[in-house]
Design a protein around this motif. Structure first.
Motif, mmCIF file in Angstrom:
data_model
loop_
_atom_site.group_PDB
_atom_site.id
_atom_site.type_symbol
_atom_site.label_atom_id
_atom_site.label_comp_id
_atom_site.label_asym_id
_atom_site.label_seq_id
_atom_site.Cartn_x
_atom_site.Cartn_y
_atom_site.Cartn_z
ATOM 1 N N SER A 43 0.970 -1.285 -0.232
ATOM 2 C CA SER A 43 -0.095 -0.073 0.537
ATOM 3 C C SER A 43 0.888 1.181 0.165
ATOM 4 O O SER A 43 2.085 1.319 0.541
ATOM 5 C CB SER A 43 -0.756 0.113 1.282
ATOM 6 N N TYR A 44 0.448 2.423 -0.624
ATOM 7 C CA TYR A 44 1.283 3.685 -1.191
ATOM 8 C C TYR A 44 0.634 4.474 -0.644
ATOM 9 O O TYR A 44 -0.489 4.842 -0.477
ATOM 10 C CB TYR A 44 1.840 3.715 -2.478
ATOM 11 N N PHE A 45 1.332 5.699 0.703
ATOM 12 C CA PHE A 45 0.589 6.759 0.917
ATOM 13 C C PHE A 45 1.312 7.908 0.013
ATOM 14 O O PHE A 45 2.624 7.864 0.506
ATOM 15 C CB PHE A 45 1.146 6.590 2.283
ATOM 16 N N ASN A 46 1.284 9.004 0.711
ATOM 17 C CA ASN A 46 1.964 10.607 0.275
ATOM 18 C C ASN A 46 1.822 11.053 1.328
ATOM 19 O O ASN A 46 1.895 10.701 2.795
ATOM 20 C CB ASN A 46 0.938 11.186 -0.488
ATOM 21 N N LYS A 47 3.466 11.467 0.977
ATOM 22 C CA LYS A 47 4.045 12.220 2.189
ATOM 23 C C LYS A 47 4.949 13.270 2.029
ATOM 24 O O LYS A 47 5.818 13.008 1.619
ATOM 25 C CB LYS A 47 4.599 11.259 3.407
ATOM 26 N N LYS A 48 4.645 14.883 2.422
ATOM 27 C CA LYS A 48 5.649 15.509 2.534
ATOM 28 C C LYS A 48 6.945 15.570 2.900
ATOM 29 O O LYS A 48 7.334 15.120 4.254
ATOM 30 C CB LYS A 48 5.123 16.711 2.334
ATOM 31 N N LEU A 49 8.034 15.251 1.996
ATOM 32 C CA LEU A 49 9.454 15.458 2.608
ATOM 33 C C LEU A 49 9.359 16.790 2.812
ATOM 34 O O LEU A 49 9.442 17.903 2.469
ATOM 35 C CB LEU A 49 10.735 14.871 1.687
ATOM 36 N N LYS A 50 10.328 16.817 4.386
ATOM 37 C CA LYS A 50 11.411 18.224 4.878
ATOM 38 C C LYS A 50 12.149 18.705 4.513
ATOM 39 O O LYS A 50 12.189 19.865 3.995
ATOM 40 C CB LYS A 50 10.820 18.447 6.449
ATOM 41 N N ASP A 51 13.381 17.637 4.224
ATOM 42 C CA ASP A 51 14.626 18.328 3.759
ATOM 43 C C ASP A 51 14.943 16.943 2.858
ATOM 44 O O ASP A 51 14.649 15.658 3.595
ATOM 45 C CB ASP A 51 15.352 18.760 4.749
ATOM 46 N N LYS A 52 15.809 17.058 1.757
ATOM 47 C CA LYS A 52 16.166 16.156 1.133
ATOM 48 C C LYS A 52 18.181 16.676 1.135
ATOM 49 O O LYS A 52 18.520 17.503 1.227
ATOM 50 C CB LYS A 52 16.316 16.005 -0.607
ATOM 51 N N PRO A 53 18.895 15.409 1.729
ATOM 52 C CA PRO A 53 20.149 15.400 1.734
ATOM 53 C C PRO A 53 21.137 16.134 0.180
ATOM 54 O O PRO A 53 20.174 15.264 -0.590
ATOM 55 C CB PRO A 53 20.971 14.728 2.705
ATOM 56 N N HIS A 54 21.602 16.500 0.206
ATOM 57 C CA HIS A 54 22.354 16.556 -1.110
ATOM 58 C C HIS A 54 23.828 16.357 -1.253
ATOM 59 O O HIS A 54 24.790 16.247 -0.241
ATOM 60 C CB HIS A 54 22.409 18.396 -1.400
ATOM 61 N N PHE A 55 24.186 15.065 -2.568
ATOM 62 C CA PHE A 55 25.234 14.320 -2.468
ATOM 63 C C PHE A 55 26.388 14.888 -3.572
ATOM 64 O O PHE A 55 26.195 15.209 -4.438
ATOM 65 C CB PHE A 55 25.252 13.207 -2.772
ATOM 66 N N LYS A 56 27.721 14.955 -3.551
ATOM 67 C CA LYS A 56 28.569 15.566 -4.591
ATOM 68 C C LYS A 56 28.643 13.761 -5.061
ATOM 69 O O LYS A 56 29.393 13.001 -4.747
ATOM 70 C CB LYS A 56 29.289 15.773 -3.329
ATOM 71 N N ASN A 57 28.314 14.141 -6.434
ATOM 72 C CA ASN A 57 28.524 12.882 -7.239
ATOM 73 C C ASN A 57 29.833 12.772 -7.517
ATOM 74 O O ASN A 57 30.243 12.990 -9.325
ATOM 75 C CB ASN A 57 27.390 12.854 -8.359
ATOM 76 N N LEU A 58 31.016 12.359 -7.240
ATOM 77 C CA LEU A 58 32.586 12.900 -7.709
ATOM 78 C C LEU A 58 33.173 11.952 -8.250
ATOM 79 O O LEU A 58 34.237 11.613 -8.674
ATOM 80 C CB LEU A 58 33.109 14.183 -6.985
ATOM 81 N N ILE A 59 32.721 10.118 -7.948
ATOM 82 C CA ILE A 59 33.379 9.163 -8.337
ATOM 83 C C ILE A 59 34.044 9.358 -9.266
ATOM 84 O O ILE A 59 34.925 9.180 -9.401
ATOM 85 C CB ILE A 59 32.519 7.672 -7.716
ATOM 86 N N HIS A 60 32.888 9.216 -9.963
ATOM 87 C CA HIS A 60 33.220 8.062 -12.116
ATOM 88 C C HIS A 60 34.516 9.627 -12.004
ATOM 89 O O HIS A 60 35.517 9.707 -12.919
ATOM 90 C CB HIS A 60 31.646 8.752 -12.713
ATOM 91 N N ARG A 61 34.211 11.205 -12.408
ATOM 92 C CA ARG A 61 35.577 11.849 -13.005
ATOM 93 C C ARG A 61 36.235 11.756 -11.963
ATOM 94 O O ARG A 61 37.384 12.334 -12.338
ATOM 95 C CB ARG A 61 34.374 13.096 -12.632
#
Length: 280
Positions: free
Chosen positions: A239-257
């Protein structure tokens, strides 16, 4: 090559001991014994019982140190003293030990909890201090921040969240989830960690810094559920429900480069995990 792994009988450490011992001599440092010490045997594994919160006087000469030891919320002993001893003093002593050696590559495992702006807890604080101590040292180092880690030898179905979910679906439990269209790739498994470490160890010198090691491609949550259900032949009702997210972390995707490494996708990691662990 000689590799020292701390927290060697923990969920991450035990898998890395197993993987690396196929190719190198491994000094497996642990504080308290468990079933891993009895079951994981090899001529390339030297188990050493030692409390790293004390001054390190072990007569070994590793070329690589992989620091897995940690106190977190799932540990039986999780007092403030334990967090400080395990996450800060252990790191401080390893830095001092490493400074007496030559040309050591030092890999420190940290946590995505550092990014959680809504919850400043003792884990994130102590791991931030640990990272800072290493950064201020003269070591050739890499602080590796990890999301939920899927492990094989010493797997705990309570964690990470994706492992709990796989286990629930495999056992046909009813599932309630929020935000089916959210993208998710906050996972990694120990084999992918091993692959990344091998790639860096082969370098003459690693690039000092912080890296976020997570699955390369995200999947929408409902697609992950459908994928796991198919692979486990699950009959779970979801069963799926909606819920507003307060905050999202930001990640530094530098591995490939920056580190010349392509991480496996969420789908590849989940499929491998189900095949190697849950299909046994």
């Amino acid at each position: 090559m000689k590799i020292l792994i701390t927290g060697a009988n923990g969920s991450v450490g035990s898998d890395l001991v197993y993987f690396f011992s196929k190719f190198f001599l491994v000094y497996a440092i642990y504080r308290n014994p468990n079933s891993v010490n009895k079951s994981l045997k090899s001529k390339n594994i030297k188990w050493i019982k030692f409390d790293l919160s004390k001054k390190i006087n072990i007569n070994i000469k590793p070329e690589v140190i992989i620091h897995c030891a940690v106190t977190h919320e799932f540990k039986e002993k999780k007092t403030i003293e334990e967090y400080v001893n395990s996450n800060i003093l252990t790191t401080k002593n390893l830095i001092e030990f490493s400074s007496r050696k030559k040309n050591i590559k030092f890999f420190n495992f940290s946590t995505y909890a550092i990014y959680n702006r809504n919850l400043i807890d003792i884990l994130s604080v102590t791991k931030t201090i640990s990272e800072h101590l290493i950064k201020k040292s003269n070591l050739n180092f890499l602080n590796i921040r990890l999301p939920g880690v899927l492990s094989y030898i010493n797997s705990d179905y309570r964690r990470p969240w994706i492992n709990f979910l796989i286990n629930q679906l495999k056992n046909n439990k009813k599932i309630k989830l929020f935000n089916k269209n959210n993208n998710f790739n906050m996972l990694i498994d120990t084999f992918e960690i091993f692959r990344f470490l091998i790639a860096q160890i082969k370098r003459k010198k690693i690039k000092n810094g912080i890296v976020d090691l997570q699955a390369n491609k995200s999947m929408k949550l409902f697609k992950i559920i459908n994928f796991i259900k198919k692979k486990t032949n699950s009959k779970s009702k979801v069963s799926y429900f909606n819920k507003k997210l307060k905050d999202k972390p930001h990640f530094k995707n530098l591995i490939h480069r920056k580190y010349k490494f392509k991480v496996a996708s969420s789908e590849q990691i989940i499929e491998r995990y189900i095949h190697l662990l849950h299909d046994k």
